[in-house]
Design a protein around this motif. Structure first.
Motif, short mmCIF file in Angstrom:
data_model
loop_
_atom_site.label_atom_id
_atom_site.label_comp_id
_atom_site.label_asym_id
_atom_site.label_seq_id
_atom_site.Cartn_x
_atom_site.Cartn_y
_atom_site.Cartn_z
N VAL A 1 48.11 69.95 43.06
CA VAL A 1 47.23 70.03 43.17
C VAL A 1 46.63 68.60 43.62
O VAL A 1 47.20 67.51 43.27
N HIS A 2 46.12 68.20 44.81
CA HIS A 2 46.45 67.24 44.97
C HIS A 2 44.42 66.70 44.25
O HIS A 2 43.67 67.01 44.55
N VAL A 3 44.97 65.84 43.42
CA VAL A 3 43.06 65.78 42.54
C VAL A 3 42.24 63.62 42.73
O VAL A 3 43.65 63.14 43.88
N GLN A 4 41.27 63.48 42.65
CA GLN A 4 41.42 62.37 42.66
C GLN A 4 40.17 61.87 41.44
O GLN A 4 39.81 62.77 41.23
N ARG A 5 40.77 60.34 40.90
CA ARG A 5 39.26 60.17 40.03
C ARG A 5 39.54 58.70 40.10
O ARG A 5 40.42 57.58 40.12
N VAL A 6 37.97 58.08 40.39
CA VAL A 6 37.40 56.82 40.74
C VAL A 6 37.79 55.71 38.88
O VAL A 6 36.75 57.08 38.08
N GLY A 7 37.98 54.85 38.37
CA GLY A 7 38.34 54.69 37.42
C GLY A 7 37.99 52.98 37.38
O GLY A 7 37.62 52.49 38.25
N TRP A 8 38.36 52.27 36.39
CA TRP A 8 38.04 50.57 36.40
C TRP A 8 39.50 50.26 35.53
O TRP A 8 39.41 50.77 34.18
N ILE A 9 39.58 49.09 36.64
CA ILE A 9 40.96 48.13 35.42
C ILE A 9 40.73 46.48 35.74
O ILE A 9 40.15 45.90 36.78
N ALA A 10 41.19 46.22 34.62
CA ALA A 10 40.12 44.32 34.84
C ALA A 10 41.15 43.74 35.71
O ALA A 10 42.15 44.05 36.62
N ASN A 11 40.47 42.61 36.72
CA ASN A 11 40.39 42.00 37.60
C ASN A 11 42.32 41.55 37.63
O ASN A 11 43.01 41.35 38.33
N GLU A 12 41.84 40.60 35.85
CA GLU A 12 43.61 39.73 36.03
C GLU A 12 44.67 41.39 36.34
O GLU A 12 45.90 40.63 36.16
N LEU A 13 44.70 42.14 36.29
CA LEU A 13 45.96 43.23 36.17
C LEU A 13 45.87 43.59 38.00
O LEU A 13 46.98 44.20 37.70
N LEU A 14 45.36 43.46 38.76
CA LEU A 14 45.30 43.66 39.55
C LEU A 14 46.07 42.38 41.22
O LEU A 14 45.70 41.37 40.32
N ASP A 15 46.67 42.78 41.57
CA ASP A 15 46.78 41.53 42.64
C ASP A 15 45.16 40.89 43.05
O ASP A 15 44.77 40.83 43.72
N ARG A 16 45.30 39.09 42.99
CA ARG A 16 44.47 38.59 43.45
C ARG A 16 43.95 38.74 44.68
O ARG A 16 43.19 38.12 45.35
N ALA A 17 45.28 38.21 45.21
CA ALA A 17 45.09 38.26 46.97
C ALA A 17 44.79 39.65 47.44
O ALA A 17 43.77 39.30 48.06
#
Length: 368
Positions: free
Chosen positions: A141-157
């Protein structure tokens, strides 16, 4: 001469036309549209990271290191991301809160980039997390959900720098480093295992010699498997294989292992206290009336979700909906009408909309 007020009038009309559809999306719980001033189109997770319902809110999932996620707005030191992928149909249950489907796997479910057991793991979704269904491909099943991740855990570029403060000691808690943040096994030192276990195809195996059945790789022995016992492999990790085995034990030798399980609750209790009884585990004797699939009018069941129409518990004779996981559908379909069964189930709701009938998520089902 051209009227200079015309472009302004057209722009205002366009905004007024779009406004109702935006409000409708928010009311239905649909993923919000990307907002201006947010991050770039995508970012890479640079360490296994908690995904939360809101900045600093409750946990939804654990994103894999290296996962590439669509990003939207940024707020309070966090970036809104889209978890988009495939979950096996056996790990989905019906409606939860404003979402049409939910994750029905106590240890969490892998969200994969492709509809296959070998697809790259995007994240591990928590038990009862609500998701949107976008379609199906075979057993996936193709599913989707929106959430939040702390900025410093994502590629800053890839994230808007205006809302990416320097990494602080408090922000380190967003990185999944201990067993309390990991929906899965840990190593002997208590740290998080770096890679999720590899899933295996379902093919029956048997021990070549008597072997211990352990609670985890190298963990406490639960019992012994003898040669000839059939086991289904589920995952591989550090020289161990997680297996599923089916067998029979005497009912008199069993006792309740879940302290939240109760048998004293009645169907009337569930209807009278829908908030307080949600999530409670019950063990009831009920009478099966028919196997059915949900129609759109049963709002607390997913469309076409399989369930048993039942009556009980015991002498109470209240009407019940017993929502079935995929693994129990075939057994449930073979039950004749008016069969008495012992059901262990978790309360989804004590009073479903619109009928007021309790809905129970079945965990086990046995003929009396």
């Amino acid at each position: 001469m051209t009227d200079s007020r015309l472009p302004l009038a057209v722009a205002i009309a366009a905004v007024l036309t779009a406004a109702p559809s935006m409000g409708a999306a928010q009311r239905t719980g649909a993923p919000p549209a990307r907002t201006a001033g947010g991050g770039d189109a995508a970012a890479t997770v640079n360490a296994r990271a908690l995904v939360r319902a809101a900045p600093g809110g409750r946990r939804l999932a654990l994103a894999s290191q290296g996962a590439r996620l669509e990003t939207r707005s940024t707020r309070a030191g966090a970036t809104q991301v889209v978890l988009d992928g495939y979950v096996h149909k056996s790990l989905l249950a019906g409606k939860r809160d404003s979402f049409p489907a939910s994750i029905a796997a106590p240890s969490g479910a892998y969200l994969r980039a492709t509809p296959a057991s070998r697809g790259a793991v995007i994240a591990r979704l928590d038990h009862w997390m609500g998701v949107h269904r976008l379609g199906t491909e075979g057993d996936w099943v193709h599913v989707q959900r929106v959430g939040w991740i702390a900025n410093e855990l994502l590629d800053r570029a890839q994230v808007a720098e205006r809302d990416a403060p320097p990494r602080s000691p408090a922000a380190q808690t967003e990185v999944a480093r201990g067993p309390q943040d990991v929906a899965g096994p840990t190593d002997s030192s208590g740290g998080a295992v770096e890679d999720p276990p590899a899933e295996l195809p379902a093919a029956t195996l048997t021990p070549s010699a008597s072997t211990a059945l352990a609670s985890s790789p190298g963990g406490k022995a639960l019992g012994t498997l003898s040669p000839g016992a059939g086991v289904v492999p589920l995952a591989r990790e550090r020289g161990w294989v997680r297996v599923r085995v089916e067998g029979w034990v005497r009912e008199a030798d069993l006792r309740l292992a879940d302290s939240t399980m109760v048998s004293s609750l009645s169907a009337a209790d569930l209807r009278a206290d829908t908030a307080g009884t949600r999530g409670r585990v019950i063990r009831w004797q009920v009478e099966v009336l028919a196997f059915q699939r949900a129609d759109p009018l049963r709002h607390d069941l997913a469309p076409d979700e399989p369930y048993l129409l039942a009556r009980g518990p015991g002498d109470e004779r209240a009407i019940l909906y017993l929502a079935l996981p995929q693994s129990l559908v075939e057994d449930a379909q073979r039950l004749p009408a008016l069969t008495t069964v012992i059901v262990t189930a978790r309360v989804r709701t004590g009073s479903s909309n619109p009928s007021g009938v309790p809905i129970l998520d079945v965990m086990s089902l046995a003929r009396r």
